[in-house]
Design a protein around this motif. Structure first.
Motif, PDB file in Angstrom:
ATOM      1  N   ASP A  80       9.276  -4.313  15.472  1.00 30.74           N
ATOM      2  CA  ASP A  80      10.449  -4.301  14.598  1.00 30.74           C
ATOM      3  C   ASP A  80      11.355  -5.456  15.000  1.00 30.74           C
ATOM      4  OD1 ASP A  80      12.509  -3.696  12.897  1.00 30.74           O
ATOM      5  OD2 ASP A  80      13.123  -1.853  13.899  1.00 30.74           O
ATOM      6  N   GLY A 139      10.570  -7.703   8.143  1.00 30.36           N
ATOM      7  CA  GLY A 139       9.239  -7.454   7.610  1.00 30.36           C
ATOM      8  C   GLY A 139       8.389  -8.703   7.657  1.00 30.36           C
ATOM      9  N   TRP A 151       7.245  -2.386  11.264  1.00 32.71           N
ATOM     10  CA  TRP A 151       8.334  -1.983  10.371  1.00 32.71           C
ATOM     11  C   TRP A 151       8.593  -3.082   9.354  1.00 32.71           C
ATOM     12  CZ3 TRP A 151      13.009  -3.714   8.674  1.00 32.71           C
ATOM     13  CH2 TRP A 151      13.862  -2.770   8.083  1.00 32.71           C
ATOM     14  N   SER A 152       8.938  -2.670   8.119  1.00 33.04           N
ATOM     15  CA  SER A 152       9.280  -3.649   7.090  1.00 33.04           C
ATOM     16  C   SER A 152      10.314  -3.059   6.146  1.00 33.04           C
ATOM     17  CB  SER A 152       8.034  -4.051   6.286  1.00 33.04           C
ATOM     18  OG  SER A 152       8.368  -4.991   5.271  1.00 33.04           O
ATOM     19  N   ASP A 207      12.119   1.464   2.927  1.00 30.94           N
ATOM     20  CA  ASP A 207      11.571   0.900   4.152  1.00 30.94           C
ATOM     21  C   ASP A 207      10.156   1.452   4.335  1.00 30.94           C
ATOM     22  OD1 ASP A 207      14.054  -0.217   4.594  1.00 30.94           O
ATOM     23  OD2 ASP A 207      14.692   1.326   6.004  1.00 30.94           O
TER      24      ASP A 207
END
Length: 225
Positions: free
Chosen positions: A145, A149, A183-184, A216
């Motif tokens: 993260d 993204g 994570w994006s 997300d």
């Protein structure tokens, strides 16, 4: 006219090797801004917790796994991992010294002090891209993260991480059957395809519902073995 409550208050501003990083207070939340790009705040944390939980679930009961969390941020992922006794070792890689200081003895310490005191947890001050290319350590899970993204990176060099060569470096430090979780701020079908082309299996995307707008997501892939 906006009230003083609506105007963010800058708590600290630093210039580092990767540009400017700012910690500010906006109402009752703290925000991190890097090079003018909003990264995250303390308002929610559901997606950061999903990042950690989805990786652990994908390990299917592996005993005392070692997780690398890429990006300390506001500390949600670290705190959530440390609250789960199933994790063995917890390594956080963070390149911004200012963010580490904000957690150790600054405004973010309220969120992470207990986690940082956990003997399983360790902070490594390093660039994540360099770390996965150079480290001799191996991990059961990588929870990344460090950007908004794969399609919206904080610095240009981070883009290499989401291409096949960068994903090969991630696979190198993953143990067989280990999981990569990314994570994006928005879904990326192109990144899913890149994960498959890089050899990851069981590629899937989990969404975090939001009241409005694009959800997300967490992209997941398993290293064969």
């Amino acid at each position: 006219m906006p009230s003083s409550y609506d105007i963010p208050e800058v708590l600290d501003r630093r210039e580092g090797p990767h540009g400017e990083v700012v910690l500010r207070r906006h109402g009752d939340r703290l925000e991190i801004i890097a090079n003018g790009c909003f990264l995250m705040d303390t308002s929610d944390g559901r997606s950061e917790r999903l990042l950690v939980d989805a990786a652990l679930d994908a390990l299917a009961g592996r005993d005392r796994p070692h997780v690398l969390i890429g990006g300390l941020g506001v500390g949600f992922s670290l705190a959530h991992a440390a609250a789960d006794p199933r994790w063995g070792r917890i390594t956080v890689v963070e390149r911004e010294h200012a963010i580490v200081e904000w957690h150790r003895d600054g405004p973010l310490s309220a969120l992470s002090a207990q986690a940082l005191a956990d003997p399983r947890a360790k902070i490594v001050e390093a660039d994540l891209v360099a770390h996965v290319n150079e480290t001799s350590d191996t991990y059961d899970a990588l929870c990344l993260d460090i950007d908004n993204g794969p399609d919206w990176t904080v610095t240009e060099g981070n883009g290499n991480l989401y291409r096949e060569a960068g994903l090969a470096s991630c696979a190198r430090v993953l143990r067989p059957g280990g999981v990569l979780a990314v994570w994006s701020a928005q879904p990326s079908p192109e990144f899913e395809e890149t994960l498959r082309n890089a050899g990851f299996q069981r590629v899937r995307t989990e969404e975090i519902p939001v009241a409005r707008g694009v959800p997300d997501v967490v992209h997941l892939g398993i290293r064969p073995g």
